[in-house]
Scaffold this motif. Structure first.
Motif, short mmCIF file in Angstrom:
data_model
loop_
_atom_site.label_atom_id
_atom_site.label_comp_id
_atom_site.label_asym_id
_atom_site.label_seq_id
_atom_site.Cartn_x
_atom_site.Cartn_y
_atom_site.Cartn_z
N ILE A 12 7.36 4.26 0.51
CA ILE A 12 7.96 4.54 -0.85
C ILE A 12 7.85 3.38 -1.65
O ILE A 12 7.90 2.29 -1.34
N PRO A 13 8.00 3.48 -3.31
CA PRO A 13 7.62 2.41 -4.12
C PRO A 13 8.84 1.45 -3.82
O PRO A 13 9.83 1.87 -3.55
N THR A 14 8.38 0.18 -3.67
CA THR A 14 9.33 -1.09 -3.30
C THR A 14 9.05 -2.28 -4.26
O THR A 14 7.90 -2.54 -4.44
N VAL A 15 10.20 -2.81 -4.59
CA VAL A 15 9.99 -3.96 -5.26
C VAL A 15 10.77 -5.18 -4.28
O VAL A 15 12.00 -4.83 -3.74
N ALA A 69 5.80 -11.78 -0.55
CA ALA A 69 5.44 -10.47 -1.59
C ALA A 69 4.04 -10.21 -1.44
O ALA A 69 3.84 -8.87 -1.38
N LYS A 70 3.15 -11.10 -1.36
CA LYS A 70 1.82 -10.84 -1.16
C LYS A 70 1.52 -10.33 0.04
O LYS A 70 0.61 -9.09 0.16
N ARG A 71 2.09 -10.78 1.05
CA ARG A 71 1.60 -10.01 2.50
C ARG A 71 2.13 -8.69 2.53
O ARG A 71 1.67 -7.78 3.26
N LEU A 72 3.60 -8.67 1.95
CA LEU A 72 3.97 -7.21 2.17
C LEU A 72 3.46 -6.16 0.97
O LEU A 72 3.94 -4.96 0.89
N LYS A 73 2.60 -6.68 -0.03
CA LYS A 73 1.96 -6.28 -1.01
C LYS A 73 3.13 -5.39 -2.09
O LYS A 73 3.09 -4.16 -2.29
N LEU A 74 4.03 -6.26 -2.25
CA LEU A 74 5.12 -5.92 -3.17
C LEU A 74 5.22 -6.58 -4.50
O LEU A 74 5.02 -7.71 -4.39
N VAL A 104 13.52 -5.40 -12.35
CA VAL A 104 13.59 -4.56 -11.19
C VAL A 104 13.73 -3.21 -11.46
O VAL A 104 12.85 -2.44 -10.95
N PHE A 105 14.84 -2.82 -12.22
CA PHE A 105 14.96 -1.32 -12.00
C PHE A 105 13.93 -0.50 -12.84
O PHE A 105 13.51 0.80 -12.70
N ASN A 106 13.33 -1.28 -14.28
CA ASN A 106 12.34 -0.58 -14.73
C ASN A 106 10.98 -0.26 -13.84
O ASN A 106 10.57 0.66 -14.12
N THR A 107 10.72 -1.26 -13.32
CA THR A 107 9.57 -1.36 -12.28
C THR A 107 9.60 -0.22 -11.33
O THR A 107 8.64 0.53 -11.17
N THR A 108 10.88 -0.13 -10.94
CA THR A 108 11.26 0.74 -9.70
C THR A 108 10.88 2.20 -10.40
O THR A 108 10.32 2.91 -9.51
N CYS A 109 11.66 2.53 -11.40
CA CYS A 109 11.38 3.99 -11.79
C CYS A 109 10.25 4.38 -12.37
O CYS A 109 9.73 5.41 -12.08
N SER A 110 9.44 3.12 -12.88
CA SER A 110 8.09 3.52 -13.48
C SER A 110 7.31 3.78 -12.36
O SER A 110 6.26 4.62 -12.45
N ASN A 111 7.33 3.38 -11.26
CA ASN A 111 6.66 3.51 -10.02
C ASN A 111 6.78 4.79 -9.44
O ASN A 111 5.86 5.38 -8.85
N VAL A 112 7.89 5.31 -9.59
CA VAL A 112 8.20 6.60 -9.01
C VAL A 112 7.89 7.66 -10.02
O VAL A 112 7.40 8.95 -9.45
N VAL A 170 14.65 -1.29 -3.57
CA VAL A 170 14.93 -2.63 -3.88
C VAL A 170 15.09 -3.67 -2.77
O VAL A 170 16.15 -3.07 -2.17
N LEU A 171 14.31 -4.18 -2.41
CA LEU A 171 14.47 -5.14 -1.15
C LEU A 171 15.01 -6.52 -1.70
O LEU A 171 14.29 -7.28 -2.54
N VAL A 172 16.23 -6.86 -1.20
CA VAL A 172 16.90 -8.12 -1.96
C VAL A 172 17.06 -9.24 -0.97
O VAL A 172 17.72 -9.10 0.17
N PHE A 173 16.74 -10.55 -1.23
CA PHE A 173 17.39 -11.60 -0.54
C PHE A 173 17.76 -12.72 -1.51
O PHE A 173 17.77 -12.65 -2.72
N SER A 174 18.52 -13.73 -0.95
CA SER A 174 19.17 -14.62 -1.89
C SER A 174 18.58 -16.11 -1.79
O SER A 174 18.00 -16.63 -0.83
N THR A 175 18.45 -16.61 -2.90
CA THR A 175 17.81 -18.04 -3.06
C THR A 175 18.35 -19.20 -2.14
O THR A 175 17.88 -19.90 -1.68
N THR A 176 19.91 -18.77 -1.78
CA THR A 176 20.67 -19.83 -1.06
C THR A 176 20.77 -19.42 0.52
O THR A 176 21.57 -20.10 1.19
N ASP A 177 20.18 -18.58 0.94
CA ASP A 177 20.51 -17.98 1.96
C ASP A 177 19.00 -17.64 3.06
O ASP A 177 18.21 -16.65 2.75
#
Ligand code: GDP
Ligand code: MG
Length: 168
Positions: free
Chosen positions: A110-113, A136-141, A158-166, A82-89
């Protein structure tokens, strides 16, 4: 025992909300002054996917994001990210490519969101929706906007997608 365990790494700059996200997902709580989980490598949560028990182990970095040697060990064996960035940063947004490369160098593709956290802080937004979507489009995520604080998109997104991808 047929139980499946999945190691998920949550990655991104400091203060984007990674520890809060893991805590929200595994313990169902949000605390404003979340103390660094020093000495704790991961939290886990058991879920059912397609009738199968899956144990998700969510690995946290105890604020050591800047130390390469530590993060390498942290990524080892990861099956989802799970790759995370912040709205305010804005820096946290610009750093996503770099984080992706680091993870890929260690564990491959590996499967990544991709997650934009803190969407509750509308007034302080420094990233345009188009920019986030373009990344997201460029990284195909798969991309989610989330608020750990308001409990938006953390469980069902986030986590539902992550684990169904795996598990698929
Ligand atoms: P980490 O360094 O990536 O692990 O970030 P933390 O989980 O320690 O969070 C950094 C700060 O952001 C803390 O004060 C959190 O309470 C706060 N935070 C985390 N998620 C959110 C969110 O969705 N909205 C708001 N407003 N604050 C958040
Ligand atoms: Mg943290």
């Amino acid at each position: 025992d047929m139980e499946v365990a999945i190691k998920v790494v949550v990655v991104g700059n400091g203060a984007v909300g990674k520890s809060s996200m893991i805590q929200r997902y595994c313990k169902g709580i949000f605390t404003k002054d979340y103390k660094k989980t020093i000495g704790v490598d991961f939290l886990e949560r058991q879920i059912i996917v397609n009738g199968e028990e899956v144990r998700l182990m969510l690995w946290d970095t105890a604020g050591q994001e800047e130390f390469d040697a530590i993060t390498k060990a942290y990524y080892r064996g990861a099956q989802a990210c799970v790759l995370v960035f912040s709205t305010t940063d804005r820096e946290s947004y610009q750093a996503i490519d770099n984080w992706r490369e680091k993870v890929e160098a260690e564990v491959g593709n590996i499967p990544t969101v991709l997650v934009q956290n803190k969407i509750d802080l509308l007034e302080e937004t420094v990233i345009k929706n188009e920019e986030a979507e373009a990344l997201a489009k460029r990284l195909k995520l798969r991309f989610y906007r989330a608020s750990v604080k308001e409990d938006l998109n953390v469980n069902e997104g986030v986590f539902n997608t992550t684990c169904s991808n795996v598990t698929n």
